[in-house]
Enzyme design. Structure first.
Site, PDB file in Angstrom:
ATOM      1  N   ASP A 238      -0.962  -2.276  -5.695  1.00 19.76           N
ATOM      2  CA  ASP A 238       0.004  -1.199  -5.938  1.00 19.76           C
ATOM      3  C   ASP A 238      -0.447  -0.159  -6.963  1.00 19.76           C
ATOM      4  O   ASP A 238       0.200   0.888  -7.115  1.00 19.76           O
ATOM      5  CB  ASP A 238       1.368  -1.783  -6.336  1.00 19.76           C
TER       6      ASP A 238
ATOM      7  N   CYS B 109     -16.935   1.020  10.198  1.00 19.56           N
ATOM      8  CA  CYS B 109     -18.212   1.248   9.504  1.00 19.56           C
ATOM      9  C   CYS B 109     -18.127   0.947   8.012  1.00 19.56           C
ATOM     10  O   CYS B 109     -19.128   0.965   7.317  1.00 19.56           O
ATOM     11  CB  CYS B 109     -18.695   2.684   9.726  1.00 19.56           C
TER      12      CYS B 109
ATOM     13  N   PRO C  28       7.746 -18.020 -13.756  1.00 21.73           N
ATOM     14  CA  PRO C  28       8.993 -18.797 -13.781  1.00 21.73           C
ATOM     15  C   PRO C  28       8.902 -20.074 -12.947  1.00 21.73           C
ATOM     16  O   PRO C  28       9.675 -21.004 -13.150  1.00 21.73           O
ATOM     17  CB  PRO C  28      10.037 -17.855 -13.176  1.00 21.73           C
TER      18      PRO C  28
ATOM     19  N   HIS D 245      -8.119  -7.039  -4.559  1.00 23.93           N
ATOM     20  CA  HIS D 245      -7.666  -6.884  -3.170  1.00 23.93           C
ATOM     21  C   HIS D 245      -7.561  -5.415  -2.751  1.00 23.93           C
ATOM     22  O   HIS D 245      -6.906  -5.098  -1.763  1.00 23.93           O
ATOM     23  CB  HIS D 245      -6.328  -7.615  -2.957  1.00 23.93           C
TER      24      HIS D 245
ATOM     25  N   GLY E 146       2.100 -14.308 -13.020  1.00 22.58           N
ATOM     26  CA  GLY E 146       2.805 -13.834 -11.822  1.00 22.58           C
ATOM     27  C   GLY E 146       2.045 -14.013 -10.529  1.00 22.58           C
ATOM     28  O   GLY E 146       2.197 -13.217  -9.612  1.00 22.58           O
ATOM     29  N   THR E 147       1.234 -15.068 -10.471  1.00 23.44           N
ATOM     30  CA  THR E 147       0.559 -15.346  -9.196  1.00 23.44           C
ATOM     31  C   THR E 147       0.833 -16.783  -8.779  1.00 23.44           C
ATOM     32  O   THR E 147       0.874 -17.680  -9.625  1.00 23.44           O
ATOM     33  CB  THR E 147      -0.969 -15.085  -9.267  1.00 23.44           C
TER      34      THR E 147
ATOM     35  N   CYS F  65     -12.393   2.427   6.422  1.00 21.44           N
ATOM     36  CA  CYS F  65     -12.673   2.342   7.848  1.00 21.44           C
ATOM     37  C   CYS F  65     -13.068   0.906   8.159  1.00 21.44           C
ATOM     38  O   CYS F  65     -13.968   0.350   7.540  1.00 21.44           O
ATOM     39  CB  CYS F  65     -13.802   3.285   8.247  1.00 21.44           C
TER      40      CYS F  65
HETATM   41  P1  OAD Z   1       2.800 -14.466  -4.444  1.00 23.18           P
HETATM   42  O1  OAD Z   1       3.933 -13.793  -3.772  1.00 23.18           O
HETATM   43  O2  OAD Z   1       2.097 -15.543  -3.703  1.00 23.18           O
HETATM   44  O3  OAD Z   1       3.302 -15.109  -5.797  1.00 23.18           O
HETATM   45  C1  OAD Z   1       4.067 -14.409  -6.733  1.00 23.18           C
HETATM   46  C2  OAD Z   1       4.265 -15.302  -7.941  1.00 23.18           C
HETATM   47  O4  OAD Z   1       4.968 -14.539  -8.909  1.00 23.18           O
HETATM   48  C3  OAD Z   1       5.101 -16.559  -7.675  1.00 23.18           C
HETATM   49  O5  OAD Z   1       4.411 -17.673  -8.191  1.00 23.18           O
HETATM   50  C4  OAD Z   1       6.395 -16.307  -8.462  1.00 23.18           C
HETATM   51  O6  OAD Z   1       6.928 -17.503  -9.019  1.00 23.18           O
HETATM   52  C5  OAD Z   1       5.910 -15.377  -9.540  1.00 23.18           C
HETATM   53  N1  OAD Z   1       6.936 -14.469 -10.110  1.00 23.18           N
HETATM   54  C6  OAD Z   1       8.025 -13.925  -9.505  1.00 23.18           C
HETATM   55  N2  OAD Z   1       8.688 -13.118 -10.343  1.00 23.18           N
HETATM   56  C7  OAD Z   1       8.001 -13.126 -11.518  1.00 23.18           C
HETATM   57  C8  OAD Z   1       8.167 -12.483 -12.786  1.00 23.18           C
HETATM   58  N3  OAD Z   1       9.176 -11.649 -12.999  1.00 23.18           N
HETATM   59  N4  OAD Z   1       7.267 -12.738 -13.752  1.00 23.18           N
HETATM   60  C9  OAD Z   1       6.223 -13.573 -13.524  1.00 23.18           C
HETATM   61  N5  OAD Z   1       6.019 -14.202 -12.360  1.00 23.18           N
HETATM   62  C10 OAD Z   1       6.887 -13.988 -11.367  1.00 23.18           C
HETATM   63  O7  OAD Z   1       1.800 -13.326  -4.937  1.00 23.18           O
HETATM   64  P2  OAD Z   1       0.261 -13.416  -5.312  1.00 23.18           P
HETATM   65  O8  OAD Z   1      -0.053 -14.678  -6.014  1.00 23.18           O
HETATM   66  O9  OAD Z   1      -0.087 -12.151  -5.960  1.00 23.18           O
HETATM   67  O10 OAD Z   1      -3.126 -10.714  -0.660  1.00 23.18           O
HETATM   68  O11 OAD Z   1      -0.384 -13.459  -3.860  1.00 23.18           O
HETATM   69  C11 OAD Z   1      -1.761 -13.428  -3.712  1.00 23.18           C
HETATM   70  C12 OAD Z   1      -2.169 -12.628  -2.496  1.00 23.18           C
HETATM   71  O12 OAD Z   1      -1.480 -13.090  -1.326  1.00 23.18           O
HETATM   72  C13 OAD Z   1      -1.777 -11.149  -2.561  1.00 23.18           C
HETATM   73  O13 OAD Z   1      -2.685 -10.376  -3.293  1.00 23.18           O
HETATM   74  C14 OAD Z   1      -1.766 -10.762  -1.113  1.00 23.18           C
HETATM   75  C15 OAD Z   1      -1.076 -11.961  -0.517  1.00 23.18           C
HETATM   76  O14 OAD Z   1      -1.382 -12.242   0.797  1.00 23.18           O
HETATM   77  C16 OAD Z   1      -3.604  -9.591  -0.100  1.00 23.18           C
HETATM   78  O15 OAD Z   1      -2.944  -8.611   0.088  1.00 23.18           O
HETATM   79  C17 OAD Z   1      -5.054  -9.684   0.260  1.00 23.18           C
HETATM   80 ZN    ZN Z   2     -16.030   4.605  10.047  1.00 23.25          ZN
END
Ligand code: OAD
Ligand code: ZN
Length: 273
Positions: free
Chosen positions: A103, A129, A241, A118, A214-215, A126
């Site tokens: 984002d 290519c 959380p 990501h 937050g992942t 593209c």
């Molecule tokens: P997820 O949606 O898998 O996880 C989001 C995490 O954020 C969860 O563990 C929530 O508990 C946590 N969360 C929610 N609200 C929060 C807050 N206010 N503060 C802190 N944490 C909070 O997202 P990602 O781990 O980013 O890939 O997902 C990884 C990848 O999967 C993304 O980059 C995307 C997706 O497919 C691509 O686009 C290549």
């Molecule tokens: Zn191209």
């Protein structure tokens, strides 16, 4: 609180700090996460939207979905978690923010020392290519993708111009090879940008303190970064959380939102110094 004070003391002595962020950091800016109860992947099938196969089969549908997300992001603003991270980079001699988010909110909050593992949703790529288009170049080629334009579109206009009005022949085509250009993000089954990935792993190995914020820590290879850091001696901190697969490896766990926890850490750190 005691926990937080102990972490601040460690941070105060550290030179090399890294942070991995995921969708949870942008959740409070109003951008939906991928997993969890309101997650995008509960409502949409990733294989129909975020793969090369899906794009080859139905580029128009994939683009409509991405323009919908781009508009949501264009209307959103960085929150206190983003601004705290932007501040944090000036507090350590060596600092790297590694984000899985596409984002661009870290950039908008002022972060400079970061890698986007990501990609970035406002850039173009593209799929045939591999040619990449910067946000500026791409918005000239495909004015519908322009951030300011999307930000101003009303729901009604978005429906008219994009959901109903966009046709396959309007989709952006590569200047080099003539194929359809897709959004500048990494899809399932695609490899990550080599330079960003390499830098992230090198930094993870050298970090004294590594934050995972937050992942859900399930998508590879990003999910390995905290483990690599920990194996190489880093203190591992999780801010989320919810419990994740890496929680049990963490030395500090804050079961709270990023937008509350990160500003507290930064302000205590400033006082400590
Ligand atoms: P997820 O949606 O898998 O996880 C989001 C995490 O954020 C969860 O563990 C929530 O508990 C946590 N969360 C929610 N609200 C929060 C807050 N206010 N503060 C802190 N944490 C909070 O997202 P990602 O781990 O980013 O890939 O997902 C990884 C990848 O999967 C993304 O980059 C995307 C997706 O497919 C691509 O686009 C290549
Ligand atoms: Zn191209």
């Amino acid at each position: 609180m005691e926990n937080l004070e102990r972490l601040i003391q460690l941070l105060g002595r550290s030179q090399f700090v890294s942070v991995l962020t995921g969708a949870g950091v942008s959740a409070e800016s109003g951008i939906p996460t991928f997993r969890g109860k309101d997650g995008l992947w509960n409502r949409y099938d990733p294989t129909e939207l975020a793969t090369l196969e899906a794009f080859e089969e139905n580029p128009l549908m994939v683009w409509k979905w991405y323009l919908w997300r781009m508009r949501l992001i264009a209307k959103a603003n960085p929150n206190h978690a983003h601004t705290a991270l932007a501040e944090m980079e000036s507090l350590f001699p060596e600092f790297l923010l590694i984000t899985q988010n596409v984002d661009g909110l870290h950039r908008r909050a002022g972060s400079k020392r970061f890698v986007e593992l990501h990609g970035n949703i406002f850039e173009g790529k593209c799929r045939y290519c591999g040619k990449r288009y910067s946000e500026e170049e791409f918005s000239r080629l495909f004015p519908l993708s322009d951030r300011e334009f999307l930000k101003r579109l009303t729901d009604e206009e978005f429906k008219e111009r994009v959901l109903e009005g966009l046709k396959e022949e309007d989709l952006p085509k590569c200047r080099w090879c003539g194929s359809f250009i897709g959004p500048g993000v990494v899809w399932f089954g695609e490899s990550l940008p080599e330079d960003a990935l390499q830098r992230a792993f090198q930094v993870a190995e050298k970090s004294e303190i590594f934050f995972s914020v937050g992942t859900s820590a399930v998508v590879q290879p990003a999910a390995s970064l905290p483990i690599v850091a920990k194996r190489n001696g880093a203190v591992l901190v999780e801010i989320n959380p919810e419990e994740t697969p890496i929680s049990s490896y963490c030395d500090f766990v804050f079961r709270d939102s990023a937008s509350k926890t990160l500003p507290s850490i930064v302000s205590m750190l400033r006082e400590h110094r």
